[in-house]
Design a protein around this motif. Structure first.
Motif, short mmCIF file in Angstrom:
data_model
loop_
_atom_site.label_atom_id
_atom_site.label_comp_id
_atom_site.label_asym_id
_atom_site.label_seq_id
_atom_site.Cartn_x
_atom_site.Cartn_y
_atom_site.Cartn_z
N LEU A 329 -8.57 7.05 -3.64
CA LEU A 329 -7.66 6.58 -4.70
C LEU A 329 -7.59 7.59 -5.84
CD1 LEU A 329 -8.45 2.75 -4.89
CD2 LEU A 329 -6.69 3.95 -3.58
N ALA A 333 -4.32 9.39 -7.34
CA ALA A 333 -4.01 9.39 -8.77
C ALA A 333 -3.79 10.81 -9.29
CB ALA A 333 -5.14 8.71 -9.55
N PRO A 343 -0.47 7.12 -13.27
CA PRO A 343 -0.98 6.18 -12.27
C PRO A 343 -1.11 4.75 -12.79
CG PRO A 343 -2.28 8.21 -12.27
CD PRO A 343 -1.40 8.25 -13.49
N LYS A 344 -1.31 4.61 -14.11
CA LYS A 344 -1.50 3.27 -14.67
C LYS A 344 -0.20 2.48 -14.74
CE LYS A 344 -5.43 4.67 -17.56
NZ LYS A 344 -5.94 4.79 -18.95
N ILE A 348 2.53 0.58 -8.21
CA ILE A 348 1.60 0.61 -7.07
C ILE A 348 0.64 -0.57 -7.18
CG2 ILE A 348 -0.26 1.89 -5.95
CD1 ILE A 348 1.01 4.45 -6.88
N ASP A 349 0.50 -1.30 -6.09
CA ASP A 349 -0.48 -2.38 -6.01
C ASP A 349 -1.81 -1.74 -5.61
OD1 ASP A 349 -2.11 -4.55 -5.45
OD2 ASP A 349 -0.52 -5.72 -4.50
N TRP A 350 -2.62 -1.40 -6.61
CA TRP A 350 -3.86 -0.66 -6.34
C TRP A 350 -4.85 -1.50 -5.53
CZ3 TRP A 350 -4.13 4.41 -6.94
CH2 TRP A 350 -3.21 5.03 -7.80
N ASP A 351 -4.85 -2.81 -5.75
CA ASP A 351 -5.76 -3.67 -4.97
C ASP A 351 -5.38 -3.65 -3.49
OD1 ASP A 351 -7.25 -4.38 -7.18
OD2 ASP A 351 -6.04 -6.15 -7.63
N LEU A 353 -3.67 -1.28 -2.01
CA LEU A 353 -3.91 0.06 -1.50
C LEU A 353 -5.39 0.27 -1.22
CD1 LEU A 353 -2.66 2.78 -0.83
CD2 LEU A 353 -2.99 3.45 -3.22
N ARG A 354 -6.23 -0.28 -2.09
CA ARG A 354 -7.68 -0.17 -1.87
C ARG A 354 -8.07 -0.83 -0.55
NH1 ARG A 354 -8.80 -1.70 -6.32
NH2 ARG A 354 -9.42 0.24 -7.35
#
Length: 440
Positions: A329, A333, A343-344, A348-351, A353-354
């Motif tokens: 990740l 970023a 990136p903030k 993007i749905d970072w959860d 993507l994680r």
């Protein structure tokens, strides 16, 4: 000190630690003396506050500092006694401390599992054959022609499918009413911000153009204005636009057609030190074969790592998986930042993507664990001289001195990672040398 180890799983462990009351009180007395020299208490001169007053007035602060002093070394001591090496910093919980009583807590941590059964000598790997590709060569030559092309202005006709146009563009994000959360609406901000750009050059047919954009421009004439709406796919290369609906207002300022040079000997001479088109074609074909061979090597290594990962049957420490996901990740970023995308604020749905990165991260960790075990069994080592040579090569690529690169690596605590990476690379080469490689 008492320390009791509980095996929660193959990798997860728990240490219950108790530090004797005498040691707690001794540390408490020492810290109280230090407090007394600095404490400011009404009615007493600085440095003259009695210790018993300090212990009463600052009891909770003192106990906190006692725990801060005693817990970390107690964890280290307990780990040494058990001959355990955590893969990450232990998670200390439930600290209980008071005057005249033992200090107790427990620490949760993970360790590397023991890998007993591991077969790695009888591996069969597949390597993609590298063959001349006339079609790829022709495409590469066409790309060279495109780069050498010129743009000629067009005034007597409307936009066609192969043109390059100059536009003034205004775009504005649209709210999807089906997914609108009215509880979060700000009445003072009903209109999304507008993004305006002038004299933007766009080539129709370019892969970066959103679906439907080119179709809206076809048939427009210079000076004409047009408004339309488009939906961007969720995998659009511009992360801030992915999955959004955008309203456009465009004004066509100019039309150009691309004029490409003929594919002949004269063109070959303009590209470089080539006597003829045949010479250029041979060089392009050779370069493509070299690139294909490099990709075949990369694919071979991926096959190796995939098989190594499948051979591992032990539990994988979760901390290592989280670390690998974090690395991936962070890499994304950084790529967004290089594209000047925050990136903030990117869409993007970072959860999600994680979670998507979990499976490939797990395979990477599993492969690395096997490599490290093979390196241990085969006594694969990396010397200081080899690390120095790698730093020198890295410094040359960066245009810096080896001393400056080493200083930065030491500052980032990354020297060990350099050595670890080199050791794994040596191990990969060892495994490839022993594997049966089938070209198919």
């Amino acid at each position: 000190m008492k320390a009791e180890l509980t095996e929660l799983s193959e990798t997860r462990k728990r240490l219950d630690v108790e530090i004797p009351a005498a040691r707690v009180d001794e540390t408490l007395a020492r810290l109280a003396q230090r407090y007394a020299r600095r404490a400011k208490v009404s009615g007493f001169r600085p440095g003259k506050v009695p210790v018993h007053v300090v212990r009463q007035r600052f009891k909770q602060d003192l106990l906190h500092d006692v725990a801060h002093d005693l817990v970390p070394p107690a964890v280290d001591e307990a780990l040494r006694e058990q001959s355990l090496t955590p893969v990450d910093t232990p998670d200390v919980r439930d600290i209980s401390i008071d005057e005249g009583k033992p200090l107790s807590f427990h620490a949760l941590f993970e360790v590397m599992p023991s890998i007993a059964d591991l077969e790695y000598d009888a591996m069969t790997l597949r390597r993609t054959p590298v063959v001349p590709d006339a079609e790829a060569t022709n495409k590469a030559l066409d790309e060279l022609r495109r780069r050498a092309s010129k743009l000629e202005p067009v005034s007597e006709r409307a936009v066609e499918a192969t043109d390059v146009v100059t536009l003034d563009i205004a775009r504005r994000g649209l709210t999807d009413p089906d997914h609108l959360d009215t509880s979060k609406l700000d009445a003072s901000k009903t209109d999304p911000p507008e993004d305006r750009h002038e004299d933007v050059t766009i080539e129709l047919g370019a892969a970066a153009n959103p679906p439907g954009f080119d179709d809206e421009l076809l048939g427009m004439e210079v000076g004409q204005e047009k408004s339309f709406e488009l939906s961007y796919p969720t995998n659009h290369e511009q992360a801030e636009l992915a999955g959004t609906n955008i309203a456009y207002e465009v004004t066509l300022r100019a039309i150009h057609r691309r004029v490409v040079p003929a594919l002949n000997d004269e063109f070959a001479k303009t590209v470089g030190d080539f006597d003829s088109l045949d010479t250029l074609r041979e060089r392009v074909g050779a370069d493509l074969e070299k690139e294909a061979a490099a990709e075949a090597d990369r694919s071979l290594r991926r096959d190796l790592m995939s098989q190594l990962s499948a051979h591992l049957t032990v539990e994988v420490p979760e901390a290592l998986v989280r670390r690998e996901i974090g690395r991936r990740l962070e890499q994304l970023a950084n790529q967004l930042a290089q594209q000047r995308v925050d990136p903030k604020t990117a869409n993007i749905d970072w959860d999600a993507l994680r979670e998507e990165q979990r499976a490939p991260a797990l395979e990477t960790v599993r492969g690395s664990m096997v490599l490290d075990e093979v390196a241990r069994r085969e006594v694969v080592t990396v010397s200081d001289d080899e690390v120095d040579q790698e730093i020198t090569r890295h410094a040359e690529r960066l245009g810096q001195t080896p001393a400056a690169v080493r200083a930065q690596l030491e500052k980032d605590d990354a020297l060990a990672a350099i050595s670890e990476g080199m050791r794994r690379e040596k191990t990969i080469k060892l495994l490839l040398s022993r594997a049966t490689i089938v070209t198919a």
